[in-house]
Design an enzyme around this catalytic site. Sequence first.
Site, PDB file in Angstrom:
ATOM      1  N   HIS A   1      31.455  14.409 -52.832  1.00  0.00           N
ATOM      2  CA  HIS A   1      31.969  14.775 -54.155  1.00  0.00           C
ATOM      3  C   HIS A   1      30.771  15.180 -55.017  1.00  0.00           C
ATOM      4  O   HIS A   1      29.699  14.550 -54.921  1.00  0.00           O
ATOM      5  CB  HIS A   1      32.622  13.567 -54.845  1.00  0.00           C
ATOM      6  CG  HIS A   1      34.075  13.358 -54.532  1.00  0.00           C
ATOM      7  ND1 HIS A   1      34.616  12.097 -54.417  1.00  0.00           N
ATOM      8  CD2 HIS A   1      35.106  14.232 -54.362  1.00  0.00           C
ATOM      9  CE1 HIS A   1      35.917  12.198 -54.166  1.00  0.00           C
ATOM     10  NE2 HIS A   1      36.238  13.481 -54.121  1.00  0.00           N
TER      11      HIS A   1
ATOM     12  N   CYS B   1      32.573   7.160 -60.337  1.00  0.00           N
ATOM     13  CA  CYS B   1      33.837   7.306 -59.608  1.00  0.00           C
ATOM     14  C   CYS B   1      34.936   6.460 -60.239  1.00  0.00           C
ATOM     15  O   CYS B   1      36.118   6.808 -60.151  1.00  0.00           O
ATOM     16  CB  CYS B   1      33.688   6.871 -58.149  1.00  0.00           C
ATOM     17  SG  CYS B   1      32.543   7.844 -57.189  1.00  0.00           S
TER      18      CYS B   1
ATOM     19  N   ARG C   1      35.932  18.504 -50.462  1.00  0.00           N
ATOM     20  CA  ARG C   1      37.221  18.102 -51.027  1.00  0.00           C
ATOM     21  C   ARG C   1      37.866  19.253 -51.823  1.00  0.00           C
ATOM     22  O   ARG C   1      38.829  19.839 -51.373  1.00  0.00           O
ATOM     23  CB  ARG C   1      37.042  16.865 -51.910  1.00  0.00           C
ATOM     24  CG  ARG C   1      36.452  15.644 -51.174  1.00  0.00           C
ATOM     25  CD  ARG C   1      37.431  15.055 -50.188  1.00  0.00           C
ATOM     26  NE  ARG C   1      36.915  13.898 -49.479  1.00  0.00           N
ATOM     27  CZ  ARG C   1      37.058  12.635 -49.877  1.00  0.00           C
ATOM     28  NH1 ARG C   1      37.702  12.347 -50.984  1.00  0.00           N
ATOM     29  NH2 ARG C   1      36.573  11.643 -49.151  1.00  0.00           N
TER      30      ARG C   1
ATOM     31  N   ASP D   1      42.197   3.297 -52.973  1.00  0.00           N
ATOM     32  CA  ASP D   1      41.169   4.111 -53.630  1.00  0.00           C
ATOM     33  C   ASP D   1      41.544   4.494 -55.061  1.00  0.00           C
ATOM     34  O   ASP D   1      40.828   5.255 -55.709  1.00  0.00           O
ATOM     35  CB  ASP D   1      40.916   5.397 -52.818  1.00  0.00           C
ATOM     36  CG  ASP D   1      39.929   5.194 -51.675  1.00  0.00           C
ATOM     37  OD1 ASP D   1      39.135   4.223 -51.732  1.00  0.00           O
ATOM     38  OD2 ASP D   1      39.953   6.006 -50.733  1.00  0.00           O
TER      39      ASP D   1
ATOM     40  N   ARG E   1      45.470   9.583 -50.080  1.00  0.00           N
ATOM     41  CA  ARG E   1      45.285   9.503 -51.528  1.00  0.00           C
ATOM     42  C   ARG E   1      46.266  10.370 -52.313  1.00  0.00           C
ATOM     43  O   ARG E   1      46.308  10.284 -53.553  1.00  0.00           O
ATOM     44  CB  ARG E   1      43.842   9.872 -51.905  1.00  0.00           C
ATOM     45  CG  ARG E   1      42.790   8.921 -51.334  1.00  0.00           C
ATOM     46  CD  ARG E   1      41.451   9.054 -52.047  1.00  0.00           C
ATOM     47  NE  ARG E   1      41.546   8.622 -53.450  1.00  0.00           N
ATOM     48  CZ  ARG E   1      40.555   8.730 -54.337  1.00  0.00           C
ATOM     49  NH1 ARG E   1      39.397   9.253 -53.974  1.00  0.00           N
ATOM     50  NH2 ARG E   1      40.724   8.320 -55.586  1.00  0.00           N
TER      51      ARG E   1
END
Length: 289
Positions: free
Chosen positions: A172, A270, A143, A73, A98
């Site tokens: 997000h 992103c 998140r 990612d 991540r």
Amino acid sequence: MSNPTAAREARALSVLMCRPTYFTVSYSINPWMHPENPTDTSRAIAQWDALVATYRELGFEVDFIDPLPGLPDMVFAANGGLVVDGLAYTANFRYDQRRPEAGAYAEWFAGAGLTVADAQFINEGEGDLLVVGDAILAGTGFRSTTESHAELAGLVRHQVIPLTLVRDDFYHLDTALAVLDARPGHEQIAYLPSAFDAASLEVLRSRYPDAIEASEDDAAVFGLNAVSDGLHVVTAAAATHFQAQLAERGFEPIGVDMSELRLSGGGAKCCTLEIRRHPSTSQMDPFAE
Ligand code: ARG
């Protein structure tokens, strides 16, 4: 009545990107990710290359961070931190898979001469922190935490405005809200109303009464995961109604195909971290003598 198309102005952005060399979907941390389904890394790379070419045509300064094996990612550079007024607030990822990305991005920031502020609290950078005028719209719910919003508020001159996300498919802030014009005094955004709780919706409606309300269909193809230079808006090619809404307001939409990256729950924005080396706020410097 003010003319909503007046004075659109392109400002070439400086952005950081990470080639999807190791892109795949090997774990699931959002509802878009299905590790049981195959991904095509070379297709992801081709789509990402086309995004880079689009930015270059727009005159953007594009920098790159080296991708690391085992971090599929890492292509989503927006999550690598928030860079505003020359300060880099580091990411502090929610999920273990991540977490190692944060250090790699922090190292890049330091090497680029930015002042690095190490985040103590969970946040996923520009995925949840969007600069618009003198404000930073700050997402929470899935998140980034409100503790991180408070931490950030202590580091920057922008006002940090928490917004609560309520739909896990728009986990997000940058999947549910696009900044179209970030200039102080000219702020313009687009968002998906159903992605926010009632209090956040009220904040958005009162701060941005002229905002574009995006449709469910356009949001579902990540149309709102868009990058704007103030005139050109790079968005999902499939977000056709959103592109018409943009054109009505004097923006020039540019459609890109990021469908392979969407298998991991990401789109154009992103993949893009804005590097703001210089102050952009209209506020007087409260720290000046
Ligand atoms: N698979 C990634 C995750 O769930 C996608 C990140 C998308 N990035 C973004 N800025 N919305 O963390």
